[in-house]
Design an enzyme around this catalytic site. Sequence first.
Site, PDB file in Angstrom:
ATOM      1  N   CYS A   1      -7.435   3.133   3.470  1.00 40.94           N
ATOM      2  CA  CYS A   1      -6.228   2.301   3.475  1.00 40.94           C
ATOM      3  C   CYS A   1      -4.946   3.105   3.314  1.00 40.94           C
ATOM      4  O   CYS A   1      -4.093   3.067   4.195  1.00 40.94           O
ATOM      5  CB  CYS A   1      -6.325   1.236   2.399  1.00 40.94           C
ATOM      6  SG  CYS A   1      -7.523  -0.020   2.832  1.00 40.94           S
TER       7      CYS A   1
ATOM      8  N   ASN B   1       0.826  -1.216   0.000  1.00 38.00           N
ATOM      9  CA  ASN B   1       0.000   0.000   0.000  1.00 38.00           C
ATOM     10  C   ASN B   1       0.855   1.259   0.000  1.00 38.00           C
ATOM     11  O   ASN B   1       0.547   2.232  -0.684  1.00 38.00           O
ATOM     12  CB  ASN B   1      -0.948   0.004   1.201  1.00 38.00           C
ATOM     13  CG  ASN B   1      -2.258  -0.705   0.873  1.00 38.00           C
ATOM     14  OD1 ASN B   1      -2.450  -1.164  -0.243  1.00 38.00           O
ATOM     15  ND2 ASN B   1      -3.143  -0.805   1.829  1.00 38.00           N
TER      16      ASN B   1
ATOM     17  N   LYS C   1     -13.194   7.718  -3.934  1.00 36.58           N
ATOM     18  CA  LYS C   1     -12.971   7.228  -5.296  1.00 36.58           C
ATOM     19  C   LYS C   1     -14.321   6.771  -5.845  1.00 36.58           C
ATOM     20  O   LYS C   1     -15.289   6.683  -5.070  1.00 36.58           O
ATOM     21  CB  LYS C   1     -11.950   6.093  -5.308  1.00 36.58           C
ATOM     22  CG  LYS C   1     -12.397   4.834  -4.596  1.00 36.58           C
ATOM     23  CD  LYS C   1     -11.325   3.798  -4.711  1.00 36.58           C
ATOM     24  CE  LYS C   1     -11.889   2.451  -5.052  1.00 36.58           C
ATOM     25  NZ  LYS C   1     -10.891   1.444  -5.246  1.00 36.58           N
TER      26      LYS C   1
END
Length: 432
Positions: free
Chosen positions: A260, A208, A320
Amino acid sequence: MNICMIGTGYVGLVTGACFAELGNKVICVDNDPRKIGLLKKGEMPIYEPGLDVLVHKNVKAGRLSFSMSIADGIKNADFAFIAVGTPPRSDGSADLSFVENVSREIALNLKKYLVIVEKSTVPVETCEWVKKTITKFNRKKIPFDVVSNPEFLREGTAVNDFLKPDRVIVGLETDRARKTVQKLYGPLKCPILFTDTKSAEIIKHASNSFLATKISYINSVARICEKVGANVEQVAEGMGFDPRIGRSFLNAGCGFGGFCFPKDLEAFLWISKKLGADFEMLESVKKVNEEQMIHFVRKIEESLWIINGKTVGILGLAFKPNTDDMRFAPSIEIIRMLQERGAKIQAYDPISMPNAKKVLQNVTLKDSIYETARGADCLVIVTEWPEFRKINLAKIKKLLTHPTIIDGRNLFKPEDMKKMGFHYASIGRKSV
Ligand code: UDX
């Protein structure tokens, strides 16, 4: 196989429903009566494309059920997945109290050999703590294994990501656990990488953080492109042809968000500091992202000159497209900065408005794209929902008080916008 999935958030519910789809018997457990109540009525507590269909189908087939009791959930289970929240604390570290509580409760209710799978994103060495906790409360000394199995699914495409993964990572210590896990993931027909538990935990944070680095990198390149009049999309395309680089995650924009990247970046930084191995590069990744939102607001300011008293229409609030998730959405920070400068905000998002209402103040939420443009001094695009690409620009032009669009996701071509008579500013490309 019998699976107990503890935690019905984005990861737990999707993973539970997908395992049921693969033919396993899954009980999803959550201590939130509201979530379990909704699920028992067939309603989804989150929006994720395709999830409702999968849940209804598997409940009907008797492979998926919901409960508030971990004891019930693990009674006949081969696996207990821990997919509970690990929210960030103010210093950036992850709050692992839910993971600890669940581990203790699993231990107190152990009846037979169980593979306990850590699915939540956790700092390295958490598996060891889970193991220690279970050992401490496992008074009857029932055999068990603790496995780290980080999740890589993306919100908005989570069902597909789970059913067609690039890889499955499993950190474990015993052959018994390996055989059991192999049986579970075998049907997915993708590479399964077995590692030690600590490496598996690091793979998640490192992946990530790397992806976040790619985004901050291209956003930094975008700023150079703006200075010299180059086009960041062409630059990204050229870079992406090199298989060592790849084109994905090189979309310049008004910054990354979500639950995240910002959280995992912060947690990885925190761990590295704690271990005395400062990962300074990640400080820059974080800084570039924060500055990118400021830079974007400055672009709006350059277009409007004075923001105070102006009406700004915002398209897209979720972090998003294809999700209702507002956690760490760039829209929150961008709207805050605009309000600080005296802007009146009207906004629209296809799905996330109920969640947006909870986190945004003094924002007029509109019913459509066009109502958001009506009477606004400019239109600002923050999230690249597919339907925004198809908007009737001629209609938008008539509805705005001035034909100005500031695009944080590069949805349109500057040349086309110029032809239509818009003032159009985007990221890493010439303003027209
Ligand atoms: C991410 C990881 O991709 C996934 O593997 C992990 O399991 C969870 O975290 P997610 O947070 O759902 O998934 O969204 P992702 O699609 O990765 O996007 C994260 C953020 O980066 C969004 O705000 C998005 O707009 C932004 N982004 C992404 C860019 O700005 N540019 C890009 O090129 C890609």
